[in-house]
Design an enzyme around this catalytic site. Structure first.
Site, short mmCIF file in Angstrom:
data_model
loop_
_atom_site.label_atom_id
_atom_site.label_comp_id
_atom_site.label_asym_id
_atom_site.label_seq_id
_atom_site.Cartn_x
_atom_site.Cartn_y
_atom_site.Cartn_z
N VAL A 86 30.01 9.57 16.16
CA VAL A 86 29.77 11.01 16.08
C VAL A 86 28.56 11.39 16.93
CG1 VAL A 86 29.27 12.95 14.54
CG2 VAL A 86 30.77 11.08 13.77
N LYS A 87 28.80 12.30 17.85
CA LYS A 87 27.76 12.73 18.79
C LYS A 87 27.09 13.99 18.26
CE LYS A 87 27.55 13.05 23.87
NZ LYS A 87 28.42 13.23 25.06
N VAL A 88 25.77 13.92 18.10
CA VAL A 88 25.01 14.98 17.44
C VAL A 88 23.85 15.41 18.34
CG1 VAL A 88 23.63 15.53 15.39
CG2 VAL A 88 25.58 13.97 15.18
#
Length: 218
Positions: A86-88
């Site tokens: 998951v890219k945050v």
């Protein structure tokens, strides 16, 4: 150093994977839009299609900028496939979300890193990767590669397990500089990866070998 390809184009991903050197993929909303992939369900299906091509990590970016929204999107993305990371974004709510995901065993990539301090916060929150943006720093007359080097040294000094994923790589020279800086990963366009193959002495040497072979064998 690992190679990720920075694209949402399935043909380019397949081509890079067929080279036998691809370790993963990074994507973002801009890259999805470039491929004309619209709608949440279509985008999520596309992430699964990418995961079915490669054997490494695939970064899938949340769109929300609030904590609750990031958690909801991130959990949905992580559930799509075991290879999803998951890219945050590196904002306050993003750091909080990374800490939450870390506690849940969900891997993360903290993106839009432009300073050593941002990388430190992301690592302390448990990010799997941090993504310093080399090219965008170079665009404003700052030194993107120097930032990569300083983050690598900081993580080694404090024994953080977070990997440094050099992003916004524009060309083959950037890749070589990332190697010198000790980056764990470089995410690149396909053209930059293929550029590593190019050398005039390879071309001239191969031409000479073929010419000599023809002289002997006709």
């Amino acid at each position: 150093m690992k190679f990720f390809i920075d694209t949402a184009n399935l043909e380019q991903i397949k081509e890079a994977n067929d080279l036998g050197v691809l370790d993963g993929v990074t994507t973002n909303p801009s890259l999805m839009a470039k491929e004309g992939i619209k709608g949440v369900e279509n985008q999520r299906k596309h992430y699964v299609d990418i995961c079915n091509i490669v054997s490494g990590d695939v970064s899938a970016e949340v769109i929300a900028t609030d904590y609750e929204g990031m958690i909801k999107e991130g959990e949905a993305l992580a559930a799509l496939h075991p290879r999803i990371v998951v890219k945050v974004p590196c904002i306050a709510e993003g750091i909080k979300a990374i800490k939450y995901f870390t506690g849940k065993g969900i891997r993360t990539n903290c993106t839009l890193i432009f300073s050593q301090g941002q990388a430190l916060l992301a690592a302390k929150a448990g990010a799997t990767y941090v993504s310093p943006f080399v090219g965008r720093l170079d665009d404003i007359c700052s030194d993107g590669i120097d930032l990569v080097r300083r983050i690598v040294e900081m993580f080694a000094f404090y024994d953080f397990k977070t990997q440094v994923l050099a992003a916004s790589i524009r060309n083959t020279q950037h890749i070589m500089q990332c190697i010198d800086a000790g980056a764990d990963v470089a995410t690149c366009p396909l053209s930059a990866i293929k550029g590593l193959l190019k050398h005039p002495l390879t071309d001239s040497g191969l031409a000479q070998f073929l010419a000599d072979y023809k002289k002997v064998n006709g």
